[in-house]
Design a protein around this motif. Structure first.
Motif, PDB file in Angstrom:
ATOM      1  N   ALA A  25      21.427 -10.107 -21.069  1.00 13.75           N
ATOM      2  CA  ALA A  25      21.609  -9.083 -22.101  1.00 13.75           C
ATOM      3  C   ALA A  25      20.964  -9.507 -23.414  1.00 13.75           C
ATOM      4  O   ALA A  25      20.366  -8.677 -24.126  1.00 13.75           O
ATOM      5  N   GLU A  26      21.049 -10.789 -23.752  1.00 10.65           N
ATOM      6  CA  GLU A  26      20.508 -11.268 -25.018  1.00 10.65           C
ATOM      7  C   GLU A  26      18.984 -11.352 -25.006  1.00 10.65           C
ATOM      8  O   GLU A  26      18.360 -11.474 -26.065  1.00 10.65           O
ATOM      9  N   GLN A  27      18.370 -11.295 -23.841  1.00 12.26           N
ATOM     10  CA  GLN A  27      16.904 -11.348 -23.764  1.00 12.26           C
ATOM     11  C   GLN A  27      16.261  -9.994 -24.046  1.00 12.26           C
ATOM     12  O   GLN A  27      15.050  -9.918 -24.306  1.00 12.26           O
ATOM     13  N   LEU A  28      17.033  -8.929 -23.967  1.00  9.64           N
ATOM     14  CA  LEU A  28      16.477  -7.586 -24.104  1.00  9.64           C
ATOM     15  C   LEU A  28      16.260  -7.232 -25.569  1.00  9.64           C
ATOM     16  O   LEU A  28      17.084  -7.550 -26.426  1.00  9.64           O
ATOM     17  N   ASP A  29      15.149  -6.547 -25.855  1.00 11.74           N
ATOM     18  CA  ASP A  29      14.984  -6.019 -27.202  1.00 11.74           C
ATOM     19  C   ASP A  29      15.667  -4.658 -27.293  1.00 11.74           C
ATOM     20  O   ASP A  29      16.169  -4.129 -26.294  1.00 11.74           O
ATOM     21  N   GLU A  30      15.707  -4.083 -28.477  1.00 13.49           N
ATOM     22  CA  GLU A  30      16.441  -2.834 -28.669  1.00 13.49           C
ATOM     23  C   GLU A  30      15.846  -1.690 -27.860  1.00 13.49           C
ATOM     24  O   GLU A  30      16.566  -0.788 -27.415  1.00 13.49           O
ATOM     25  N   GLU A  31      14.552  -1.723 -27.630  1.00 14.67           N
ATOM     26  CA  GLU A  31      13.920  -0.681 -26.818  1.00 14.67           C
ATOM     27  C   GLU A  31      14.409  -0.753 -25.374  1.00 14.67           C
ATOM     28  O   GLU A  31      14.679   0.268 -24.742  1.00 14.67           O
ATOM     29  N   HIS A  32      14.536  -1.967 -24.859  1.00 20.05           N
ATOM     30  CA  HIS A  32      15.069  -2.140 -23.505  1.00 20.05           C
ATOM     31  C   HIS A  32      16.510  -1.647 -23.421  1.00 20.05           C
ATOM     32  O   HIS A  32      16.899  -0.978 -22.465  1.00 20.05           O
ATOM     33  N   VAL A  33      17.310  -2.003 -24.415  1.00 21.64           N
ATOM     34  CA  VAL A  33      18.717  -1.595 -24.411  1.00 21.64           C
ATOM     35  C   VAL A  33      18.825  -0.076 -24.447  1.00 21.64           C
ATOM     36  O   VAL A  33      19.618   0.528 -23.707  1.00 21.64           O
ATOM     37  N   SER A  34      18.037   0.563 -25.293  1.00 12.55           N
ATOM     38  CA  SER A  34      18.061   2.022 -25.375  1.00 12.55           C
ATOM     39  C   SER A  34      17.612   2.658 -24.072  1.00 12.55           C
ATOM     40  O   SER A  34      18.162   3.688 -23.648  1.00 12.55           O
ATOM     41  N   LEU A  35      16.628   2.059 -23.434  1.00  8.76           N
ATOM     42  CA  LEU A  35      16.159   2.559 -22.135  1.00  8.76           C
ATOM     43  C   LEU A  35      17.282   2.534 -21.117  1.00  8.76           C
ATOM     44  O   LEU A  35      17.552   3.532 -20.430  1.00  8.76           O
ATOM     45  N   LEU A  36      17.966   1.397 -20.994  1.00 15.06           N
ATOM     46  CA  LEU A  36      19.043   1.277 -20.025  1.00 15.06           C
ATOM     47  C   LEU A  36      20.206   2.198 -20.367  1.00 15.06           C
ATOM     48  O   LEU A  36      20.846   2.769 -19.476  1.00 15.06           O
ATOM     49  N   PRO A  83       0.811  -1.226   0.000  1.00 13.74           N
ATOM     50  CA  PRO A  83       0.000   0.000   0.000  1.00 13.74           C
ATOM     51  C   PRO A  83       0.840   1.270   0.000  1.00 13.74           C
ATOM     52  O   PRO A  83       0.500   2.249  -0.689  1.00 13.74           O
ATOM     53  N   GLU A  84       1.951   1.274   0.748  1.00 16.43           N
ATOM     54  CA  GLU A  84       2.776   2.485   0.811  1.00 16.43           C
ATOM     55  C   GLU A  84       3.484   2.761  -0.507  1.00 16.43           C
ATOM     56  O   GLU A  84       3.781   3.910  -0.829  1.00 16.43           O
ATOM     57  N   VAL A  85       3.775   1.702  -1.270  1.00 14.07           N
ATOM     58  CA  VAL A  85       4.386   1.897  -2.582  1.00 14.07           C
ATOM     59  C   VAL A  85       3.326   2.374  -3.569  1.00 14.07           C
ATOM     60  O   VAL A  85       3.561   3.287  -4.374  1.00 14.07           O
ATOM     61  N   ARG A  86       2.163   1.799  -3.495  1.00 16.02           N
ATOM     62  CA  ARG A  86       1.093   2.192  -4.406  1.00 16.02           C
ATOM     63  C   ARG A  86       0.664   3.641  -4.193  1.00 16.02           C
ATOM     64  O   ARG A  86       0.257   4.325  -5.143  1.00 16.02           O
ATOM     65  N   SER A  87       0.772   4.114  -2.956  1.00 11.57           N
ATOM     66  CA  SER A  87       0.342   5.487  -2.663  1.00 11.57           C
ATOM     67  C   SER A  87       1.482   6.497  -2.699  1.00 11.57           C
ATOM     68  O   SER A  87       1.240   7.705  -2.565  1.00 11.57           O
ATOM     69  N   ALA A  88       2.719   6.042  -2.861  1.00 12.58           N
ATOM     70  CA  ALA A  88       3.860   6.960  -2.868  1.00 12.58           C
ATOM     71  C   ALA A  88       3.751   7.929  -4.033  1.00 12.58           C
ATOM     72  O   ALA A  88       3.309   7.580  -5.130  1.00 12.58           O
ATOM     73  N   GLU A  89       4.178   9.163  -3.773  1.00 11.32           N
ATOM     74  CA  GLU A  89       4.144  10.171  -4.825  1.00 11.32           C
ATOM     75  C   GLU A  89       5.106   9.820  -5.952  1.00 11.32           C
ATOM     76  O   GLU A  89       4.833  10.047  -7.127  1.00 11.32           O
ATOM     77  N   ARG A  90       6.263   9.290  -5.576  1.00 13.78           N
ATOM     78  CA  ARG A  90       7.259   8.878  -6.548  1.00 13.78           C
ATOM     79  C   ARG A  90       7.825   7.521  -6.164  1.00 13.78           C
ATOM     80  O   ARG A  90       7.881   7.163  -4.986  1.00 13.78           O
ATOM     81  N   ILE A  91       8.277   6.769  -7.182  1.00 10.73           N
ATOM     82  CA  ILE A  91       9.061   5.558  -6.976  1.00 10.73           C
ATOM     83  C   ILE A  91      10.407   5.792  -7.639  1.00 10.73           C
ATOM     84  O   ILE A  91      10.470   6.071  -8.848  1.00 10.73           O
ATOM     85  N   VAL A  92      11.478   5.731  -6.856  1.00 12.67           N
ATOM     86  CA  VAL A  92      12.816   5.918  -7.404  1.00 12.67           C
ATOM     87  C   VAL A  92      13.501   4.561  -7.481  1.00 12.67           C
ATOM     88  O   VAL A  92      13.551   3.812  -6.498  1.00 12.67           O
ATOM     89  N   LEU A  93      14.023   4.250  -8.653  1.00 11.23           N
ATOM     90  CA  LEU A  93      14.687   2.980  -8.922  1.00 11.23           C
ATOM     91  C   LEU A  93      16.183   3.253  -9.000  1.00 11.23           C
ATOM     92  O   LEU A  93      16.639   3.965  -9.900  1.00 11.23           O
ATOM     93  N   THR A  94      16.948   2.682  -8.057  1.00 10.83           N
ATOM     94  CA  THR A  94      18.364   3.034  -7.991  1.00 10.83           C
ATOM     95  C   THR A  94      19.284   1.955  -8.574  1.00 10.83           C
ATOM     96  O   THR A  94      20.318   1.630  -8.023  1.00 10.83           O
ATOM     97  N   LEU A 149      11.573  -5.125 -16.744  1.00 12.06           N
ATOM     98  CA  LEU A 149      11.622  -3.802 -17.365  1.00 12.06           C
ATOM     99  C   LEU A 149      10.254  -3.373 -17.878  1.00 12.06           C
ATOM    100  O   LEU A 149       9.873  -2.201 -17.767  1.00 12.06           O
ATOM    101  N   ASP A 150       9.489  -4.309 -18.412  1.00 11.06           N
ATOM    102  CA  ASP A 150       8.149  -3.971 -18.877  1.00 11.06           C
ATOM    103  C   ASP A 150       7.255  -3.539 -17.709  1.00 11.06           C
ATOM    104  O   ASP A 150       6.466  -2.586 -17.834  1.00 11.06           O
ATOM    105  N   MET A 151       7.375  -4.210 -16.588  1.00 14.44           N
ATOM    106  CA  MET A 151       6.572  -3.822 -15.433  1.00 14.44           C
ATOM    107  C   MET A 151       6.967  -2.449 -14.910  1.00 14.44           C
ATOM    108  O   MET A 151       6.120  -1.629 -14.543  1.00 14.44           O
ATOM    109  N   LEU A 152       8.274  -2.179 -14.892  1.00 11.83           N
ATOM    110  CA  LEU A 152       8.740  -0.886 -14.398  1.00 11.83           C
ATOM    111  C   LEU A 152       8.356   0.254 -15.339  1.00 11.83           C
ATOM    112  O   LEU A 152       7.964   1.333 -14.884  1.00 11.83           O
ATOM    113  N   THR A 153       8.450   0.042 -16.629  1.00 11.62           N
ATOM    114  CA  THR A 153       8.041   1.095 -17.551  1.00 11.62           C
ATOM    115  C   THR A 153       6.543   1.341 -17.457  1.00 11.62           C
ATOM    116  O   THR A 153       6.081   2.458 -17.698  1.00 11.62           O
ATOM    117  N   GLY A 154       5.788   0.324 -17.058  1.00 10.69           N
ATOM    118  CA  GLY A 154       4.357   0.493 -16.875  1.00 10.69           C
ATOM    119  C   GLY A 154       3.987   1.435 -15.740  1.00 10.69           C
ATOM    120  O   GLY A 154       2.830   1.873 -15.642  1.00 10.69           O
TER     121      GLY A 154
END
Length: 253
Positions: A90-101, A25-36, A49-54
């Motif tokens: 690394a080989e599982q990532l598509d080009e969009e994932h690589v560009s994101l990282l 609940p505290e994560v769902r209600s947080a104003e921001r989520i910072v991924l370090t 990565l798909d879940m995080l971009t969501g």
């Protein structure tokens, strides 16, 4: 000024651990989520990565050394990686994932209620793979803080997978621990900031999570990987002993 921030670090491609934290609940209600950082190098990199971009604009990302290494490997800038699972990931990532990282910043700052200016990074403010630990000496902290703006009074870092809060030269240092590869005890570790600091641990069914990871991932050694890391078979004492030389303590004796 941001009121409440959930900090998630070192997910390492473990989807069930990430799902458990995001359901808090505290994560769902947080104003921001910072991924370090160190988000994808593990058994379920693309799904994590798909879940995080969501999460959309509510999530703010910082890159870690493992994220950088995945990009370097995919782009032919290096032939090997230190983590055995990383070349496969690394080989599982598509080009969009690589560009994101590849586009992730090495640090970011936010003004947080009760904490003032907070700098978020992966390992240290100046480097994505330096080692600092809860028992690192003040000389080491002076080194890694060198050049940091004096108005930054709180530094949030990850990298070593062990949660702690301590003072160093008047600055509060927070390590939320690891969501997906904990050392010392099971569970997904994270932190809640504003107006104070809370180290949190989300418990989940380790055996069920292990079965999910094994069923979903094609990494050849996934069963052993999941058993070792989800069960936190590396103790905090073992991890501190392994990481300790990396902060230069031996040279200072």
């Amino acid at each position: 000024m941001t009121n409440r921030i959930a900090v998630l670090s070192d997910v390492h491609g473990v989807l069930p651990a990430l799902e458990a934290v995001l359901a808090e609940p505290e994560v769902r209600s947080a104003e921001r989520i910072v991924l370090t950082g160190d988000l994808a190098a593990g058994p379920q990199p693309s799904r994590v990565l798909d879940m995080l971009t969501g999460l959309g604009d509510r999530a703010l990302w910082v890159g870690g050394n493992a994220d950088r290494e995945l990009v370097e490997f995919r782009r032919g800038l290096r032939a090997t990686l230190p983590d055995p699972i990383a070349p496969w990931a690394a080989e599982q990532l598509d080009e969009e994932h690589v560009s994101l990282l590849a586009a992730l910043p090495r640090s970011l700052e936010l003004s947080v209620d009760g904490l003032g200016r907070v700098l978020f990074c992966h390992a240290t403010p100046r480097d994505d793979e330096e080692v600092v630990l809860v028992d690192s000496g003040l000389e080491r902290w002076a080194e890694v803080f060198h050049g940091l703006d004096g108005d930054v009074r709180t530094v949030v870092c990850g990298h070593t997978h062990m949660p702690f809060v301590r003072l160093a030269h008047g600055r509060l240092v927070v390590n939320p621990g690891s969501v997906g590869m904990p050392y010392g005890r099971t569970g997904a570790h994270w932190a809640l900031l504003g107006p104070g600091v809370e180290l949190r641990r989300t418990l989940f069914d380790v055996e069920s999570a292990r079965a999910q990871v094994v069923a979903d991932s094609t990494y050849p050694g996934v069963a052993e990987w999941a058993d070792y890391f989800l069960a936190a078979r590396a103790s905090d004492a073992e991890a501190l002993e392994a990481f300790g030389p990396g902060d230069g303590r031996a040279e200072r004796r």
